[in-house]
Structure formats: structure tokens, C-alpha cells
Scaffold this active site. Structure first.
Site, short mmCIF file in Angstrom:
data_model
loop_
_atom_site.label_atom_id
_atom_site.label_comp_id
_atom_site.label_asym_id
_atom_site.label_seq_id
_atom_site.Cartn_x
_atom_site.Cartn_y
_atom_site.Cartn_z
N GLU A 114 0.86 -1.18 0.00
CA GLU A 114 0.00 0.00 0.00
C GLU A 114 0.89 1.23 0.00
O GLU A 114 1.95 1.23 0.62
CB GLU A 114 -0.91 0.07 1.25
CG GLU A 114 -1.98 -0.98 1.31
CD GLU A 114 -1.55 -2.24 2.05
OE1 GLU A 114 -2.29 -3.24 1.98
OE2 GLU A 114 -0.48 -2.24 2.68
N TYR A 126 7.82 2.16 -7.47
CA TYR A 126 7.12 0.87 -7.56
C TYR A 126 6.67 0.58 -9.00
O TYR A 126 6.77 -0.55 -9.46
CB TYR A 126 5.93 0.83 -6.61
CG TYR A 126 6.31 1.01 -5.15
CD1 TYR A 126 7.44 0.41 -4.61
CD2 TYR A 126 5.54 1.80 -4.31
CE1 TYR A 126 7.80 0.58 -3.29
CE2 TYR A 126 5.88 1.96 -2.97
CZ TYR A 126 7.01 1.36 -2.47
OH TYR A 126 7.35 1.52 -1.16
#
Length: 157
Positions: A114, A126
Site C-alpha cells: 500500500e 514501484y
């Protein structure tokens, strides 16, 4: 890849209790709601799902860390943080890449995490590593009520 000047001064070690004062100092500058020393101590001492890595300079300074929980064949990236004086030098990328390799060695085939929508540098990192945004956790962050973006990497290399 960590810049070459920094790479020559680094080792990567499993996180140990003697690292925790430095880890907590980094955590306090990196996150609005930092984990406590006791939280990290529990993770590395008692949580059988948890695996943490520290980036340590040759003079013993912890300058970054990352962690995962391994649940069956799925790794959940829990923390990634770099000391403010060493950011933008590739260390965050190196830590996440090393966590992916470690997760694979432990049997993970995919990874999730998250991230705050407002954390553009992390989201960029990411995405560059092949994570995809797949969902939202509403009001996930208790400090601000901010949502979390759920990201997945389905096939670890």
C-alpha cells in the site's frame, strides 16, 4: 542501482536489535505516523512472517531499511525508508529489489503493498519495478484519513 560512491560504502544485513535506534530515527523523518522501536523489535523478534533488511555503511550507520511479510506465496512490502541525507541515490530502489529477491528465495511468487496517493516518489519507484495500481483502501492512513493505493507485482522475476 545505488550510485557508485555510495555502493562502495554499503553492506546489506538482516535487521537486528542494535540497528533499531537508527531505524526509528529514519522512520520518524520518513512517515507521518512512524512505527515505534517496540513495533520493529516485535517484527524482528516475534513475527515469523516478517523479514527485514538494513542498508549499513562501513562505519556502522543504518541509512535505509525495508521489510516484508511472507504469507504463503505472497510477499507484502511493509516498510521502505531511506535516511534523508541519502535519498535520490538509488538506495530505495536497491532495497526493494533486494526484498523482491529475498521474497522469491522464501517462495513468494507475487508481491503487494500500500502507498499513499500523495507519495509520488514511491509510486514512481514501484511502477518502475513493475508494480501496478489495482485498488484503493479507503481511509487507510489513520493520521490523515488518506486512502491507500494497493499495488501488485504478480510475477516476481
Amino acid at each position: 542501482m545505488v550510485d557508485s560512491a555510495l555502493a562502495n560504502q554499503l553492506t546489506f544485513e538482516q535487521l537486528r536489535p542494535e540497528h533499531l535506534d537508527q531505524v526509528v530515527a529514519i522512520e520518524q523523518t520518513a512517515y507521518p505516523t512512524p512505527w515505534s522501536k517496540n513495533s520493529f523489535l516485535y517484527e524482528i523478534s516475534n513475527n515469523i512472517l516478517a523479514h527485514y533488511l538494513a542498508a549499513v555503511t562501513t562505519d556502522g550507520q543504518v541509512i535505509g531499511y525495508a521489510g516484508i511479510w511472507l504469507i504463503l506465496d505472497e510477499a507484502h512490502l511493509t516498510n521502505v525508508a531511506v535516511h534523508k541525507d541519502f535519498r535520490r541515490r538509488g538506495l530505495g530502489l536497491e532495497l526493494v529489489q533486494r526484498m523482491i529477491v529475498w521474497a522469491m528465495a522464501l517462495g513468494a511468487t507475487r508481491m503487494t503493498l500500500e502507498v499513499r496517493p500523495s507519495n509520488t516518489p514511491a509510486r514512481t519507484l514501484y511502477t518502475a519495478l513493475g508494480f501496478e495500481e489495482r485498488g484503493i483502501r479507503k481511509n487507510y492512513y489513520s493520521d490523515t484519513g488518506e486512502n491507500a493505493i494497493i499495488m501488485w507485482k504478480d510475477h516476481l522475476p
